[in-house]
Design a protein around this motif. Structure first.
Motif, PDB file in Angstrom:
ATOM      1  N   ALA A 233       0.827  -1.208   0.000  1.00 17.24           N
ATOM      2  CA  ALA A 233       0.000   0.000   0.000  1.00 17.24           C
ATOM      3  C   ALA A 233       0.861   1.258   0.000  1.00 17.24           C
ATOM      4  CB  ALA A 233      -0.928  -0.002   1.219  1.00 17.24           C
ATOM      5  N   ARG A 234       1.947   1.245   0.773  1.00 15.23           N
ATOM      6  CA  ARG A 234       2.836   2.401   0.829  1.00 15.23           C
ATOM      7  C   ARG A 234       3.522   2.639  -0.514  1.00 15.23           C
ATOM      8  NH1 ARG A 234       3.774   7.366   1.981  1.00 15.23           N
ATOM      9  NH2 ARG A 234       5.966   7.873   2.383  1.00 15.23           N
ATOM     10  N   LEU A 235       3.994   1.559  -1.155  1.00 15.06           N
ATOM     11  CA  LEU A 235       4.648   1.675  -2.460  1.00 15.06           C
ATOM     12  C   LEU A 235       3.664   2.184  -3.507  1.00 15.06           C
ATOM     13  CD1 LEU A 235       7.109   1.243  -4.279  1.00 15.06           C
ATOM     14  CD2 LEU A 235       6.408  -1.155  -4.530  1.00 15.06           C
ATOM     15  N   ALA A 236       2.441   1.653  -3.480  1.00 12.29           N
ATOM     16  CA  ALA A 236       1.429   2.099  -4.432  1.00 12.29           C
ATOM     17  C   ALA A 236       1.093   3.578  -4.230  1.00 12.29           C
ATOM     18  CB  ALA A 236       0.169   1.252  -4.287  1.00 12.29           C
ATOM     19  N   GLU A 237       1.019   3.994  -2.975  1.00  9.12           N
ATOM     20  CA  GLU A 237       0.718   5.400  -2.683  1.00  9.12           C
ATOM     21  C   GLU A 237       1.815   6.327  -3.209  1.00  9.12           C
ATOM     22  OE1 GLU A 237      -0.308   8.240   1.207  1.00  9.12           O
ATOM     23  OE2 GLU A 237       0.313   6.155   1.462  1.00  9.12           O
ATOM     24  N   ILE A 238       3.083   5.934  -3.007  1.00 10.69           N
ATOM     25  CA  ILE A 238       4.202   6.753  -3.492  1.00 10.69           C
ATOM     26  C   ILE A 238       4.141   6.889  -5.005  1.00 10.69           C
ATOM     27  CG2 ILE A 238       6.712   6.788  -3.780  1.00 10.69           C
ATOM     28  CD1 ILE A 238       6.943   5.535  -1.003  1.00 10.69           C
ATOM     29  N   ASN A 239       3.927   5.754  -5.718  1.00  8.76           N
ATOM     30  CA  ASN A 239       3.898   5.781  -7.181  1.00  8.76           C
ATOM     31  C   ASN A 239       2.724   6.603  -7.709  1.00  8.76           C
ATOM     32  OD1 ASN A 239       6.199   4.185  -7.405  1.00  8.76           O
ATOM     33  ND2 ASN A 239       5.015   2.282  -7.347  1.00  8.76           N
ATOM     34  N   ILE A 240       1.562   6.475  -7.085  1.00  9.75           N
ATOM     35  CA  ILE A 240       0.391   7.238  -7.528  1.00  9.75           C
ATOM     36  C   ILE A 240       0.605   8.734  -7.303  1.00  9.75           C
ATOM     37  CG2 ILE A 240      -2.049   7.687  -7.090  1.00  9.75           C
ATOM     38  CD1 ILE A 240      -1.520   5.184  -8.720  1.00  9.75           C
ATOM     39  N   ASN A 241       1.168   9.101  -6.143  1.00  7.15           N
ATOM     40  CA  ASN A 241       1.426  10.516  -5.860  1.00  7.15           C
ATOM     41  C   ASN A 241       2.426  11.108  -6.853  1.00  7.15           C
ATOM     42  OD1 ASN A 241      -0.323  10.515  -3.690  1.00  7.15           O
ATOM     43  ND2 ASN A 241       1.278  10.092  -2.176  1.00  7.15           N
ATOM     44  N   CYS A 242       3.477  10.340  -7.161  1.00  2.60           N
ATOM     45  CA  CYS A 242       4.475  10.829  -8.113  1.00  2.60           C
ATOM     46  C   CYS A 242       3.876  10.982  -9.509  1.00  2.60           C
ATOM     47  CB  CYS A 242       5.671   9.891  -8.149  1.00  2.60           C
ATOM     48  SG  CYS A 242       6.658   9.898  -6.651  1.00  2.60           S
ATOM     49  N   GLU A 245       1.503  14.114  -9.319  1.00  2.63           N
ATOM     50  CA  GLU A 245       2.207  15.347  -8.973  1.00  2.63           C
ATOM     51  C   GLU A 245       3.424  15.593  -9.860  1.00  2.63           C
ATOM     52  OE1 GLU A 245       3.109  14.924  -4.883  1.00  2.63           O
ATOM     53  OE2 GLU A 245       1.001  14.724  -4.253  1.00  2.63           O
ATOM     54  N   ALA A 246       3.715  14.668 -10.770  1.00  2.00           N
ATOM     55  CA  ALA A 246       4.844  14.810 -11.703  1.00  2.00           C
ATOM     56  C   ALA A 246       6.153  15.031 -10.964  1.00  2.00           C
ATOM     57  CB  ALA A 246       4.578  15.943 -12.684  1.00  2.00           C
ATOM     58  N   THR A 247       6.391  14.207  -9.942  1.00  2.00           N
ATOM     59  CA  THR A 247       7.631  14.303  -9.160  1.00  2.00           C
ATOM     60  C   THR A 247       8.373  12.985  -9.227  1.00  2.00           C
ATOM     61  OG1 THR A 247       6.465  13.626  -7.140  1.00  2.00           O
ATOM     62  CG2 THR A 247       6.634  16.013  -7.594  1.00  2.00           C
ATOM     63  N   ASP A 248       9.650  13.010  -8.838  1.00  2.00           N
ATOM     64  CA  ASP A 248      10.455  11.790  -8.786  1.00  2.00           C
ATOM     65  C   ASP A 248      10.220  11.089  -7.450  1.00  2.00           C
ATOM     66  OD1 ASP A 248      11.544  12.284 -11.269  1.00  2.00           O
ATOM     67  OD2 ASP A 248      13.189  13.492 -10.427  1.00  2.00           O
ATOM     68  N   PRO A 249      10.146   9.755  -7.452  1.00  2.00           N
ATOM     69  CA  PRO A 249       9.881   9.039  -6.192  1.00  2.00           C
ATOM     70  C   PRO A 249      11.080   9.060  -5.256  1.00  2.00           C
ATOM     71  CG  PRO A 249      10.341   7.481  -7.945  1.00  2.00           C
ATOM     72  CD  PRO A 249      10.269   8.837  -8.589  1.00  2.00           C
ATOM     73  N   ALA A 250      10.788   9.119  -3.966  1.00  2.00           N
ATOM     74  CA  ALA A 250      11.836   9.024  -2.953  1.00  2.00           C
ATOM     75  C   ALA A 250      12.296   7.567  -2.862  1.00  2.00           C
ATOM     76  CB  ALA A 250      11.302   9.492  -1.609  1.00  2.00           C
ATOM     77  N   PRO A 251      13.534   7.326  -2.419  1.00  2.00           N
ATOM     78  CA  PRO A 251      14.022   5.948  -2.286  1.00  2.00           C
ATOM     79  C   PRO A 251      13.105   5.123  -1.376  1.00  2.00           C
ATOM     80  CG  PRO A 251      15.810   7.518  -2.038  1.00  2.00           C
ATOM     81  CD  PRO A 251      14.552   8.323  -2.058  1.00  2.00           C
ATOM     82  N   PHE A 252      12.787   3.942  -1.833  1.00  2.00           N
ATOM     83  CA  PHE A 252      11.883   3.070  -1.061  1.00  2.00           C
ATOM     84  C   PHE A 252      12.383   1.631  -1.202  1.00  2.00           C
ATOM     85  CE2 PHE A 252       7.997   0.603  -0.292  1.00  2.00           C
ATOM     86  CZ  PHE A 252       7.546   1.204   0.877  1.00  2.00           C
ATOM     87  N   GLN A 253      12.799   1.055  -0.097  1.00  2.00           N
ATOM     88  CA  GLN A 253      13.414  -0.266  -0.119  1.00  2.00           C
ATOM     89  C   GLN A 253      12.356  -1.368  -0.258  1.00  2.00           C
ATOM     90  OE1 GLN A 253      16.614  -1.242  -0.177  1.00  2.00           O
ATOM     91  NE2 GLN A 253      15.900  -3.375  -0.308  1.00  2.00           N
ATOM     92  N   THR A 254      12.539  -2.219  -1.264  1.00  2.00           N
ATOM     93  CA  THR A 254      11.717  -3.421  -1.416  1.00  2.00           C
ATOM     94  C   THR A 254      12.652  -4.598  -1.670  1.00  2.00           C
ATOM     95  OG1 THR A 254      11.499  -3.073  -3.810  1.00  2.00           O
ATOM     96  CG2 THR A 254       9.762  -2.162  -2.393  1.00  2.00           C
ATOM     97  N   PRO A 255      12.244  -5.803  -1.298  1.00  2.00           N
ATOM     98  CA  PRO A 255      13.098  -6.976  -1.519  1.00  2.00           C
ATOM     99  C   PRO A 255      13.410  -7.162  -2.999  1.00  2.00           C
ATOM    100  CG  PRO A 255      11.320  -7.510  -0.004  1.00  2.00           C
ATOM    101  CD  PRO A 255      11.009  -6.164  -0.560  1.00  2.00           C
ATOM    102  N   SER A 256      14.614  -7.615  -3.283  1.00  2.00           N
ATOM    103  CA  SER A 256      15.022  -7.860  -4.666  1.00  2.00           C
ATOM    104  C   SER A 256      14.408  -9.158  -5.175  1.00  2.00           C
ATOM    105  CB  SER A 256      16.544  -7.941  -4.763  1.00  2.00           C
ATOM    106  OG  SER A 256      17.021  -9.071  -4.041  1.00  2.00           O
ATOM    107  N   ASN A 257      14.496  -9.367  -6.486  1.00  2.00           N
ATOM    108  CA  ASN A 257      13.997 -10.614  -7.078  1.00  2.00           C
ATOM    109  C   ASN A 257      14.697 -11.833  -6.474  1.00  2.00           C
ATOM    110  OD1 ASN A 257      12.319  -9.139  -8.728  1.00  2.00           O
ATOM    111  ND2 ASN A 257      13.663  -9.232 -10.516  1.00  2.00           N
TER     112      ASN A 257
END
Length: 316
Positions: A233-242, A245-257
């Motif tokens: 939910a947090r990752l989706a919120e960041i992407n939708i806001n960016c 709002e036409a902004t670059d996303p802040a660093p957000f740690q997610t597990p790698s493949n």
């Protein structure tokens, strides 16, 4: 409220048994509907085919559905043969490994089809129709008799009174079916009891540690689902806001493949280690960098609960 809480606790503690019971009851009800409403034996040369199809084909379909709704099946298969890599082990070893992994899944998937066959045999409609058109049954029950006996035999499912006039030396077709049904039920219960005893005797851990392990596995999965939902939910919120709002996303740690792949392996037991899940092993081995995941350990049926789907993922 106390009674309701007690009932819920009972259901949670015995959810596996209750799940099997519900599946068996639904299967038995479906068989009754089919045999009473849908099934109509033709009472001619097609008896064998018609009765066999109603006895076997629904059971086969239920077996396939059992595989499909079990999350362990998809956890085992998902990503097992990606196109960018090739299997390094021999085909025989790979086949043996998958068969061992699928044995618990097959046992769970067999509950519904075996219930269908057992209930159908006890009701006798399908067997009576199929057996009345079987050449071997005809030769046994109409031995040293005229052709008229063969013609009467195929009409037994449509007229029960004919059974007495065909043969007095053998059990009626209905009695044969019920006898086979009870023998099947007794055989299933015996095999299930012996298998359970053998599996528990081969347990690598004590009874109380096994109880603790099951509690840990359940709690870990509950916390994983909660955290995964919050993280997504947090990752989706960041992407939708960016996006809006036409902004670059802040660093957000997610597990790698690679991290996801490591914790997605089916659990295997190593007597030299004491890890209760693949996540437990991952976080205690430098994010999995100090060990080789999914190789060299034992896959024991008694510990299959580690990878079993929780109530929300599978009906079994």
């Amino acid at each position: 409220m106390d009674k309701l809480r007690g009932a819920m606790d009972f259901c949670i503690r015995h959810q596996t048994v209750l799940g099997y019971s519900i599946v068996s009851l639904l299967t038995a009800a479906s068989e009754w509907i089919f045999s009473s409403v849908v099934f109509k034996c033709p009472c001619n040369s097609m008896n064998m085919l018609y009765g066999s199809v109603f006895l076997i084909v629904p059971a086969f379909i239920l077996l396939l559905l059992g595989y499909m709704v079990n999350a362990r099946t998809w956890r085992l298969l998902t990503g097992s043969c990606p196109p960018q890599t090739r299997c390094s082990s021999s085909p025989w070893r790979t086949c043996t490994h998958y068969c061992n992994m699928l044995m618990p899944v097959t046992a769970r998937a067999s509950v519904a089809p075996l219930t269908w066959i057992a209930v159908a045999l006890l009701r006798a409609s399908f067997y009576e129709c199929a057996a009345s058109g079987n050449s071997l049954i005809k030769n046994l029950m109409c031995k040293d008799k005229e052709q008229e006996c063969h013609e009467l035999l195929v009409k037994i499912p449509c007229n029960e009174k004919l059974s007495k006039s065909v043969s007095d030396e053998f059990l009626s077709l209905q009695a044969q079916s019920q006898l086979i049904g009870w023998l099947l039920i007794a055989s299933i219960m015996t095999v299930a009891l012996i298998s359970t005893c053998v599996i528990h005797c081969r347990s690598p851990v004590s009874y109380l540690q096994l109880k603790f392990w099951k509690i840990y596995s359940k709690k870990e999965w509950e916390l994983f689902e909660t955290k995964a939902e919050e993280h997504a939910a947090r990752l989706a919120e960041i992407n939708i806001n960016c996006f809006f709002e036409a902004t670059d996303p802040a660093p957000f740690q997610t597990p790698s493949n690679e991290d996801w792949q490591k914790i997605s392996f089916l659990y295997t037991f190593n007597s030299q280690e004491q890890y209760y899940s693949m996540i437990h092993k991952f976080v205690n081995t430098n994010r999995g960098n100090s060990v080789t995941f999914g190789e060299g350990d034992q896959c024991l049926p008694i510990l299959g609960f580690v990878d079993e789907a929780r109530a929300g993922e599978s009906v079994f």
